[in-house]
Design a protein around this motif. Structure first.
Motif: not given
Length: 696
Positions: A278-300
């Motif tokens: 998802e991040i790769v696609a956002d960064m390549a799109s030419g539009q500003r990425m504004n993404r939240l990465l939500q993960g539990d403790v220890g999810a990497g």
């Protein structure tokens, strides 16, 4: 339209323009969050009093309100000053007393003349076996009975303000409102059986019974939706504004990422791969990425963030990773550096501690592009920090960081992409309220090899057993945390509690085995104590909650939380996540002071049942309500007057979808529905949004 529509003028006038409100009562209303007539529209009654007619007070079970027709009997004038004035009243079935303390005899005999019929309404109680009504709320002649509503709304008050005053002010505001053009999607409105806005406001203030006060009543749901929709429209405007700002297409070659992947001891989880894609696609799109990465403790999350930073470097740019505290910034450095070194990438750290020549040297290297990835505290976003080509900003532990800061950091690059990481699992409704302007990636799998954590609850009377257990664990080379209680109103401070516990454990386990870290230490000492524990020089770390977020010591296998009943679920979950990071089985011991109250018992039971942060967060929302959950004061979570995130959670998701769709179809809000939505934004005081449209 950057000026307020005329139809709303009366609602934004001074409060004193309402009859009966002078400067003094305007101040009192302000204590209730009411500063303009418009605020009274959304200041809804929280309960009500049933004033339907009864044949007799004998029909209600005291204490309860009754409205009855009576014949006025004898007046008992008090013989002593501290005795009440009593009047005998007879209804269809029984005789009872109207009671007045410090009553004015002339006024009472005028209101209740002996031998006449009257309607009285008030609270009926029993005293010495006789029913009585102390200071009736209403005394009327039989012809005036229709002045009493069947069901009377009850509003929250502040000292010095009466129900009558609030009802009078609300009544007047209700005469000032006019029907407004509809901003709700017609299909949704029909499906939900919602009234028009104008009707919804009137009905919400004139309930017919308790059902009308429920968050599920149609008028209230409609008004809650209006609030959520205005909020989501603001976030959607901020999002499209950010996207409209020209982005740069950042396309990685994959070379550096491949080196890091080759150095990993295990394969990334499916959730990690999905987030990276998802991040790769956002960064390549030419539009500003504004993404939240939500993960539990220890999810990497760190691995995902590192791979994202490497995309920026592969494309010839730079990346920055920003953490809220010095300890966390240094820890990110520890996690990112070995991965980055596998790819020969230069990583440097910048915090408030860097001064003078050393800081200048770092800033020059950064500006020249010799530093590929910068890790640090908010020092990385200060004005004199210049990047050669910043492509990606990663921000950790979001809720100390509102929309404004996100935008400021994003401005550092030409158009840097922004990735926000949070380890606080947030229920969906809250994450939409808080991060509705962002796209969300969720890491909902644990990396392989992480063992479950055994959680047990013990009474503090068994503290001796726990200390013995620590003795054997530390003897075998393992480490443990001991978190001291959040001390509330008692005389001892958290500091004293931590120091006492430190002395006791040091006496039991020996000099040099136990370390101490708390919030009032100078940062250098705190870091030194943490570092000694990370190196394994100390085996037990006594701490206040400063260790809650992000500390990583794989050799620590025991977490003791003292007086666990004082902690919220989210905090307990965060603290427990400090162990179970290595290959050894880990334990979390919740020490509680018996007897537990019901909510304490429930919290500890949930902790024993599950390690799933999202389930825990939902339970926390149910138990504590939205405001407490993230500590509204510092959360960037908006305050809603009608909307209730616990009971109307589903509406927030609908509002987000609807707001994004409306903007996609009508970016400048010029269609009839778009124009109506602009009026809603003014009505809901969403000035930020209005600014974005007029800049548009």
């Amino acid at each position: 339209m950057s000026t307020r529509p005329e139809i709303l003028y009366p609602l934004f006038a001074e409060l004193e323009t309402l009859g009966g409100i002078g400067p003094k009562s305007a101040k009192l209303f302000e204590n209730l969050g009411v500063t303009r007539p418009r605020d009274l529209l959304f200041f809804l009654p929280h309960s009500g009093v049933d004033r339907r007619f009864r044949a007799s007070v004998a029909e209600v079970t005291p204490p309860a309100t009754a409205t009855v027709e009576v014949t006025v009997g004898r007046h008992h004038v008090p013989s002593a000053r501290n005795r009440p004035y009593r009047v005998e009243l007879t209804d269809a079935l029984t005789t009872f007393h109207a009671v007045f303390f410090h009553g004015n005899p002339d006024w009472i005999s005028k209101q209740l003349p002996t031998g006449q019929k009257r309607i009285v309404s008030g609270k009926v109680e029993h005293f010495d076996g006789i029913a009585q009504m102390v200071h009736p709320d209403h005394i009327l002649k039989p012809g005036e009975a229709d002045q009493i509503p069947d069901f009377e709304p009850v509003y929250s008050l502040t000292q010095g303000l009466t129900q009558k005053a609030v009802m009078r002010a609300v009544g007047e505001v209700l005469t000032r409102i006019h029907p407004l053009a509809e901003w709700v999607d017609p299909t949704l409105k029909a499906q939900e059986h919602w009234p028009d806005w104008h009707d919804a406001v009137l009905k919400a203030h004139m309930p017919h019974g308790l059902d009308d006060l429920s968050p599920h009543a149609a008028p209230r749901r409609r008004l809650a939706y209006d609030e959520f929709f205005a909020h989501q429209l603001t976030l959607a405007l901020a999002r499209s504004h950010m996207r409209r700002g020209k982005g740069i297409a950042t396309v990685g070659t994959g070379v550096l990422q491949a080196k890091v992947r080759a150095a990993l001891p295990y394969a990334p989880t499916g959730a990690q791969e999905r987030a990276v894609a998802e991040i790769v696609a956002d960064m390549a799109s030419g539009q500003r990425m504004n993404r939240l990465l939500q993960g539990d403790v220890g999810a990497g999350k760190t691995l995902v963030a590192t791979l994202a930073l490497l995309i920026a470097v592969e494309a010839g740019g730079q990346g920055v990773m920003m953490a809220p505290t010095e300890i966390l910034a240094r820890q990110h450095l520890e996690s990112v550096r070995p991965l980055a070194e596998a790819a020969q990438v230069v990583v440097e750290v910048l915090t408030g501690r860097d001064k003078g020549a050393e800081r200048r040297a770092k800033l020059e290297a950064l500006k020249a592009g010799k530093i590929h990835i910068l890790v640090g505290t908010h020092a990385v976003s200060q004005d004199d920090v210049e990047y050669r080509d910043l492509r990606l900003a990663v921000v950790d532990e979001q809720h100390r960081f509102g929309v404004a800061e996100r935008m400021r950091l994003g401005k550092k690059g030409q158009a840097a992409d922004v990735l926000v990481m949070t380890a606080t699992p947030i229920p969906r409704s809250l994450s939409l309220a808080q991060y509705g302007d962002m796209d969300v990636s969720v890491l909902d799998e644990k990396p392989p090899g992480r063992k479950p954590i055994t959680t047990s609850a013990l009474s503090t009377s068994r503290i001796g057993d726990v200390v013995e257990r620590l003795r054997s664990v530390t003897a075998s080379g393992r480490q443990a945390y001991w978190v001291c209680p959040l001390v509330g109103e008692s005389e001892v401070s958290e500091l004293t509690a931590a120091e006492e516990r430190f002395k006791l454990l040091r006496a039991a386990l020996g000099e040099g085995v136990v370390g101490l870290v708390h919030g009032q230490m100078p940062p250098a000492e705190k870091d030194a104590a943490m570092a000694a524990f990370q190196r394994g020089d100390t085996k037990v770390l006594v701490a206040t909650t400063v260790i809650e977020v992000g500390v990583d010591v794989p050799n620590a296998t025991i977490m003791v939380i003292e007086r666990a009943e004082h902690f919220g679920l989210a905090q307990l979950h965060q603290l427990r996540g400090r162990v179970g990071r290595g290959s050894e089985a880990s334990t979390c011991v919740l020490l509680y002071q018996a007897p537990l109250n019901e909510s304490g018992e429930k919290r500890l039971a949930i902790m024993r049942e599950t390690e799933d942060g999202f389930r825990i967060a939902e339970a926390d929302l149910e138990m504590r309500g939205a405001g407490d959950l993230i500590g509204t004061a510092q959360s960037g979570l908006p305050k809603f007057m009608v909307g209730d995130l616990e009971h109307q959670a589903g509406l927030m998701a609908v509002a987000q979808k609807d707001a994004r769709k409306l903007l996609a179809d009508d970016p400048d809000l010029t269609s009839p529905r778009g124009e109506a939505a602009r009026v809603l934004l003014w009505l809901m005081r969403q000035d930020e949004a209005i600014r974005l449209i007029s800049v548009g």
